[in-house]
Write an enzyme that holds these catalytic residues in place. Sequence first.
Site, PDB file in Angstrom:
ATOM      1  CB  SER A 190       0.339   5.494  -1.505  1.00  0.00           C
ATOM      2  OG  SER A 190       1.422   5.438  -0.592  1.00  0.00           O
ATOM      3  CE  LYS A 191       4.852   8.623   0.882  1.00  0.00           C
ATOM      4  NZ  LYS A 191       4.693  10.071   1.128  1.00  0.00           N
TER       5      LYS A 191
ATOM      6  CB  ALA B  42      -0.941  -0.012   1.199  1.00  0.00           C
ATOM      7  CE1 TYR B  43       4.797   5.764   3.272  1.00  0.00           C
ATOM      8  CE2 TYR B  43       6.672   4.642   2.281  1.00  0.00           C
ATOM      9  CZ  TYR B  43       6.129   5.757   2.900  1.00  0.00           C
ATOM     10  OH  TYR B  43       6.920   6.864   3.123  1.00  0.00           O
ATOM     11  CB  SER B  44       5.501   0.267  -2.384  1.00  0.00           C
ATOM     12  OG  SER B  44       6.392  -0.157  -1.372  1.00  0.00           O
TER      13      SER B  44
END
Length: 249
Positions: free
Chosen positions: A159-160, A155-157
């Site tokens: 989104s960025k 999710a973090y990867s």
Amino acid sequence: MTAQYDLSGRIAVVTGAAGGFGTAIVKRLTAAGATPVLWDLPAALEMLPDQDMPAHAVDVTDEASVTEAADAVISRFGRIDILINNAGIVADPMPTWDIPVAVFRRILEVNLVGAFLVCRALVPLMLKTAATGHSGRIVNIASVQAKEGMDKAAAYSASKAGLIALTKSLGKELATRGILVNAITPAASMTAMSIDAPKDRLADILSRIPMGRFLEPDEVAALTIWLCSDECSFSTGAVFDLSGGRATY
């Protein structure tokens, strides 16, 4: 010796302003003569020692909240020269197939949709400011994980990575309009957002950094302030690494 840049008279909105990177960026902007406008959640702003700085409680995932804060900037200052999209969150490490849908969506809402909403609200005012001869700067704080992904951080990867794509698209759209748009991809730093991660997770992350240490928030601020300065004049839609050698492209 710390490089000195003159940003006197410039109005700079910083999202996630009360976080580790945010406070370091605000400090650098202030030292350069800019007027930072702090955007963050109410509880975060209440923790700041300097309550005299211009600040507005904002939830970047809430369009009405962002619009209200943008209107406040317009009403008070009538211009904006700099925008730092720094607001972001992480989730507990877990395999992609175990991530709750609500968690995945929340990460994207804060890290990517939030930056879009802020740009959508403020770029029109930045264009008016740039039209008067004052060049604008947008800096998006992404992550090295956007480039290479990371296990148990889909999710973090994602989104960025989306934030990098947003940077490139917006950079092209504004390339002839007096506003430069760039992104920074930091490696991990021991800010409040990551310091409580499991020790084995932090050890794994550290092992990926050839320089053998975590990033300091002021190193993010130092690059950010250059990207906001007139010394940065021919970079837009670009991605600047702060990975201690971790990034491979």
